[in-house]
Design a protein around this motif. Structure first.
Motif, PDB file in Angstrom:
ATOM      1  N   ILE A  59       0.855  -1.181   0.000  1.00 14.44           N
ATOM      2  CA  ILE A  59       0.000   0.000   0.000  1.00 14.44           C
ATOM      3  C   ILE A  59       0.895   1.236   0.000  1.00 14.44           C
ATOM      4  N   ALA A  60       0.722   2.107  -0.984  1.00 15.25           N
ATOM      5  CA  ALA A  60       1.470   3.364  -1.044  1.00 15.25           C
ATOM      6  C   ALA A  60       0.598   4.477  -0.484  1.00 15.25           C
ATOM      7  N   VAL A  61       1.219   5.407   0.215  1.00 18.65           N
ATOM      8  CA  VAL A  61       0.445   6.469   0.847  1.00 18.65           C
ATOM      9  C   VAL A  61       1.220   7.779   0.806  1.00 18.65           C
ATOM     10  N   GLY A  62       0.497   8.870   0.503  1.00 18.50           N
ATOM     11  CA  GLY A  62       1.082  10.195   0.604  1.00 18.50           C
ATOM     12  C   GLY A  62       1.239  10.555   2.075  1.00 18.50           C
ATOM     13  N   ARG A  63       2.472  10.651   2.560  1.00 24.93           N
ATOM     14  CA  ARG A  63       2.727  10.803   3.986  1.00 24.93           C
ATOM     15  C   ARG A  63       2.846  12.266   4.420  1.00 24.93           C
ATOM     16  N   GLY A  64       2.427  13.190   3.504  1.00 27.06           N
ATOM     17  CA  GLY A  64       2.536  14.599   3.820  1.00 27.06           C
ATOM     18  C   GLY A  64       3.841  15.158   3.265  1.00 27.06           C
ATOM     19  N   PRO A  65       4.051  16.448   3.487  1.00 25.89           N
ATOM     20  CA  PRO A  65       3.278  17.360   4.327  1.00 25.89           C
ATOM     21  C   PRO A  65       1.966  17.786   3.673  1.00 25.89           C
ATOM     22  N   GLY A  66       1.085  18.297   4.523  1.00 24.77           N
ATOM     23  CA  GLY A  66      -0.207  18.771   4.061  1.00 24.77           C
ATOM     24  C   GLY A  66      -1.095  19.052   5.247  1.00 24.77           C
ATOM     25  N   ALA A  67      -2.387  19.101   5.012  1.00 24.43           N
ATOM     26  CA  ALA A  67      -3.332  19.353   6.090  1.00 24.43           C
ATOM     27  C   ALA A  67      -3.241  18.241   7.130  1.00 24.43           C
ATOM     28  N   PHE A  68      -3.221  18.610   8.394  1.00 23.44           N
ATOM     29  CA  PHE A  68      -3.032  17.647   9.473  1.00 23.44           C
ATOM     30  C   PHE A  68      -4.061  16.520   9.408  1.00 23.44           C
ATOM     31  N   THR A  69      -5.341  16.871   9.269  1.00 20.63           N
ATOM     32  CA  THR A  69      -6.378  15.843   9.263  1.00 20.63           C
ATOM     33  C   THR A  69      -6.284  14.967   8.019  1.00 20.63           C
ATOM     34  N   GLY A  70      -5.924  15.567   6.883  1.00 21.23           N
ATOM     35  CA  GLY A  70      -5.802  14.797   5.657  1.00 21.23           C
ATOM     36  C   GLY A  70      -4.647  13.812   5.703  1.00 21.23           C
ATOM     37  N   VAL A  71      -3.503  14.262   6.195  1.00 21.44           N
ATOM     38  CA  VAL A  71      -2.345  13.373   6.332  1.00 21.44           C
ATOM     39  C   VAL A  71      -2.663  12.244   7.307  1.00 21.44           C
ATOM     40  N   ARG A  72      -3.257  12.597   8.435  1.00 21.00           N
ATOM     41  CA  ARG A  72      -3.597  11.596   9.447  1.00 21.00           C
ATOM     42  C   ARG A  72      -4.577  10.566   8.890  1.00 21.00           C
ATOM     43  N   LEU A  73      -5.551  11.023   8.097  1.00 21.10           N
ATOM     44  CA  LEU A  73      -6.531  10.101   7.518  1.00 21.10           C
ATOM     45  C   LEU A  73      -5.858   9.123   6.559  1.00 21.10           C
ATOM     46  N   ALA A  74      -5.023   9.633   5.656  1.00 19.16           N
ATOM     47  CA  ALA A  74      -4.358   8.756   4.690  1.00 19.16           C
ATOM     48  C   ALA A  74      -3.510   7.706   5.390  1.00 19.16           C
ATOM     49  N   ILE A  75      -2.761   8.131   6.398  1.00 19.15           N
ATOM     50  CA  ILE A  75      -1.913   7.193   7.138  1.00 19.15           C
ATOM     51  C   ILE A  75      -2.767   6.138   7.831  1.00 19.15           C
ATOM     52  N   ALA A  76      -3.859   6.574   8.465  1.00 19.87           N
ATOM     53  CA  ALA A  76      -4.717   5.637   9.187  1.00 19.87           C
ATOM     54  C   ALA A  76      -5.353   4.619   8.240  1.00 19.87           C
ATOM     55  N   LEU A  77      -5.860   5.091   7.091  1.00 23.30           N
ATOM     56  CA  LEU A  77      -6.468   4.183   6.126  1.00 23.30           C
ATOM     57  C   LEU A  77      -5.439   3.186   5.592  1.00 23.30           C
TER      58      LEU A  77
END
Length: 230
Positions: A59-77
């Motif tokens: 699974i590849a994921v954009g780890r940020g930087p960016g909006a705190f909630t957006g980064v946290r959501l992608a990592i969690a998913l």
């Protein structure tokens, strides 16, 4: 090679699947709807490609930087899917994914970080990859340390932030600029595949999000001071 990729670090929500070099993507500018859209899109892309979750390699994921909630959501998913499938994660810089949207060999990627700042990094194109030329930073546009030379290609909403302050600071050094560009999961997938080939996969519990900023919101006093300075 089969990868699922998620990128939700900005106002854009995107999910992609890479199967043997072919990439399919769902992308939409959908503020505050990322949690609603990402998983259904992933399920649909997998179904359309005829790929079962169990057939994914990572699974590849954009780890940020960016909006705190957006980064946290992608990592969690991404962590949830990877743990459920016992698959590794491929952490990809959101700024690197954004840099893939630019033309030319030397790229400055910038994302509007709000609060009068931008997330910023410089990259060099290397074939199908982009290579960071320094650290990723969060900085006020008028205080950004400029890359040496000219013929840089600017990409990202950071170039539209603060009345185009970063564009003004880089005046004469930019060959092109696209201030509307946003990162795409398709590019996270492509960079993730390259990272996988280099042995860069990590266990889900070891992924580190890139927030860059400790404070995710200004206090009322700081907001008033910022408005007074404009």
């Amino acid at each position: 090679m089969r990868l699922l990729a998620i990128e939700t670090a900005t106002e854009a929500c995107s999910v992609a699947i890479l199967v043997d070099g072919d990439v399919r993507e769902r992308f939409e500018i959908a503020p505050r709807r990322h949690a609603e859209l990402a998983l259904p899109w992933a399920e649909q892309l997998l179904a359309d490609a005829g790929v079962a979750k169990s057939q994914l390699d990572a699974i590849a994921v954009g780890r940020g930087p960016g909006a705190f909630t957006g980064v946290r959501l992608a990592i969690a998913l991404a962590q949830g899917i990877a743990l459920a499938l016992d698959r590794p994660l491929l952490p990809v810089s959101t700024l690197a994914a954004l840099a893939m949207r630019a033309e030319g060999g030397r790229i400055v990627a910038a994302i509007d970080a709000r609060m009068g700042e931008v997330y910023l990094a410089a990259f060099a194109r290397a074939g199908d990859d982009v290579v960071a030329l320094g650290e990723e930073v969060v900085v006020k546009p008028d205080a950004a340390i400029l890359p040496v030379g000219d013929c840089w290609h600017g990409v990202g909403t950071g170039f539209a932030a603060g009345d185009n302050a970063l564009q003004a600071r880089m005046q004469g050094r930019l060959a092109t600029v696209d201030p509307q560009a946003l990162p795409h999961a398709a590019d996270v997938a492509r960079l993730g595949a390259l990272l996988f080939a280099r042995g860069g996969a990590v266990a889900p519990e070891r992924i580190e999000p890139a927030y860059l900023r400790n404070n995710v919101a200004l206090t009322i006093a700081e907001q008033q001071a910022l408005r007074a300075s404009r």
